[in-house]
Every structure is written in C-alpha cells, then in structure tokens.
Design a protein around this motif. Structure first.
Motif, PDB file in Angstrom:
ATOM      1  N   ASN A  48       0.828  -1.196   0.000  1.00 43.34           N
ATOM      2  CA  ASN A  48       0.000   0.000   0.000  1.00 43.34           C
ATOM      3  C   ASN A  48       0.868   1.255   0.000  1.00 43.34           C
ATOM      4  N   VAL A  49       1.892   1.268   0.807  1.00 40.14           N
ATOM      5  CA  VAL A  49       2.785   2.431   0.878  1.00 40.14           C
ATOM      6  C   VAL A  49       3.578   2.571  -0.417  1.00 40.14           C
ATOM      7  N   GLN A  53      -3.732  12.293  -3.079  1.00 44.84           N
ATOM      8  CA  GLN A  53      -4.210  10.977  -3.513  1.00 44.84           C
ATOM      9  C   GLN A  53      -3.516   9.870  -2.719  1.00 44.84           C
ATOM     10  N   ALA A  54      -2.242  10.059  -2.412  1.00 44.64           N
ATOM     11  CA  ALA A  54      -1.501   9.069  -1.622  1.00 44.64           C
ATOM     12  C   ALA A  54      -2.105   8.933  -0.231  1.00 44.64           C
ATOM     13  N   THR A  55      -2.511  10.041   0.352  1.00 41.52           N
ATOM     14  CA  THR A  55      -3.143  10.007   1.672  1.00 41.52           C
ATOM     15  C   THR A  55      -4.433   9.212   1.619  1.00 41.52           C
ATOM     16  N   ARG A  56      -5.226   9.400   0.589  1.00 41.32           N
ATOM     17  CA  ARG A  56      -6.471   8.637   0.448  1.00 41.32           C
ATOM     18  C   ARG A  56      -6.195   7.149   0.272  1.00 41.32           C
ATOM     19  N   ILE A  57      -5.176   6.823  -0.503  1.00 41.67           N
ATOM     20  CA  ILE A  57      -4.815   5.417  -0.721  1.00 41.67           C
ATOM     21  C   ILE A  57      -4.412   4.764   0.593  1.00 41.67           C
ATOM     22  N   VAL A  58      -3.587   5.454   1.367  1.00 41.83           N
ATOM     23  CA  VAL A  58      -3.123   4.896   2.645  1.00 41.83           C
ATOM     24  C   VAL A  58      -4.285   4.756   3.624  1.00 41.83           C
ATOM     25  N   ARG A  59      -5.155   5.743   3.681  1.00 43.95           N
ATOM     26  CA  ARG A  59      -6.308   5.661   4.586  1.00 43.95           C
ATOM     27  C   ARG A  59      -7.248   4.531   4.200  1.00 43.95           C
ATOM     28  N   LYS A  86       2.645   1.700  -3.352  1.00 50.38           N
ATOM     29  CA  LYS A  86       1.710   2.220  -4.353  1.00 50.38           C
ATOM     30  C   LYS A  86       1.450   3.707  -4.123  1.00 50.38           C
ATOM     31  N   ALA A  87       1.240   4.090  -2.868  1.00 49.39           N
ATOM     32  CA  ALA A  87       0.924   5.480  -2.545  1.00 49.39           C
ATOM     33  C   ALA A  87       2.084   6.415  -2.876  1.00 49.39           C
ATOM     34  N   PHE A  91       1.969   8.440  -6.206  1.00 50.80           N
ATOM     35  CA  PHE A  91       0.899   9.403  -6.464  1.00 50.80           C
ATOM     36  C   PHE A  91       1.174  10.723  -5.756  1.00 50.80           C
TER      37      PHE A  91
END
Length: 127
Positions: A60-61, A71-77, A63-64, A67
């Motif tokens: 996940n990290v 957008q990375a913050t949304r992916i991690v959340r 991948k984030a 971005f």
C-alpha cells in the motif's frame, strides 16, 4: 530498487523473525497445558495473517508513493480501513471458531511490532 522489491525483502526479513517467535510461543502454550494441535494451528494462522498484513501495508505504501500527496493520503487511509476491518473479522473468527485458540491466534499479530523494535535496537547498538 523498486517498492515491490523492498516489500519482498522486508517481508522475508519479517518471516525470519516471525518463525522463531511462533516456535517460542508454541512452546509456552504447550507448557501451559494447551492442546498442541490447537495452539499450533492457531499460531500458524495468526503468524500467516500477520505476515500478510505486513505485506499489505508495504504494498500500500509503495503504491501510494507513486501518487501526489492528496491521492496518496487517500490510498493509505483506504488501505488502513480495509486492514482494520479484515483484522476485526479475523479476531472475531478466532473467538468463534471452536478449533482455534483465540489467544494463540491473536498473539502473532503483535510479532511484527516486536521484530521491528528489536531490529531498531540491534541496528543502533551494532552500527
């Protein structure tokens, strides 16, 4: 080195730490009088799940990181929420399943934290 390669290497290092901790926990459960097969299955399931969670966090990290920050913050959340729900379901299943020892299944979820702390202490002392 790509993010996926780093996750793979760190997962292998985590596995090398999880195996001895699982064996030590198995010995303690058997000495405490738990059924060996039940404690063994529960510890293996919990250790496998802990390793899967660790890989999910790393992927996940990785991948984030590709971005922009928002957008990375949304992916991690989103990943955190998904893992949180999966862990809740796993703990619920460990409590409800008759062939699983709940404590033995949940204990390995703390192994990655212990291993990371241990590596941090050893790295500072050893250089």
């Amino acid at each position: 080195m790509t993010g996926k390669q780093i996750v793979r290497e760190e997962s292998a290092r985590m596995l090398r730490g999880i195996v001895p901790l699982t064996l030590i926990a198995f010995g303690i459960f058997v000495l405490a009088g738990c059924e060996a097969w039940r404690a063994g299955i529960s510890l293996m399931l919990g250790a496998a799940y802990a390793l899967v969670l660790f890989r999910m966090i790393g992927n996940n990290v990785a991948k984030a990181a590709l971005f922009p920050p928002d957008q990375a913050t949304r992916i991690v959340r989103r990943g955190y929420f998904f893992r949180y729900v999966l862990t809740g379901l796993a703990v619920f299943a460990a409590i409800k399943a008759p062939f699983i020892h709940p404590l033995a299944a949940v204990l390995p979820l703390f192994f990655p934290k212990v291993i990371l702390l241990w590596y941090n202490v050893v790295q500072r002392k050893g250089g």
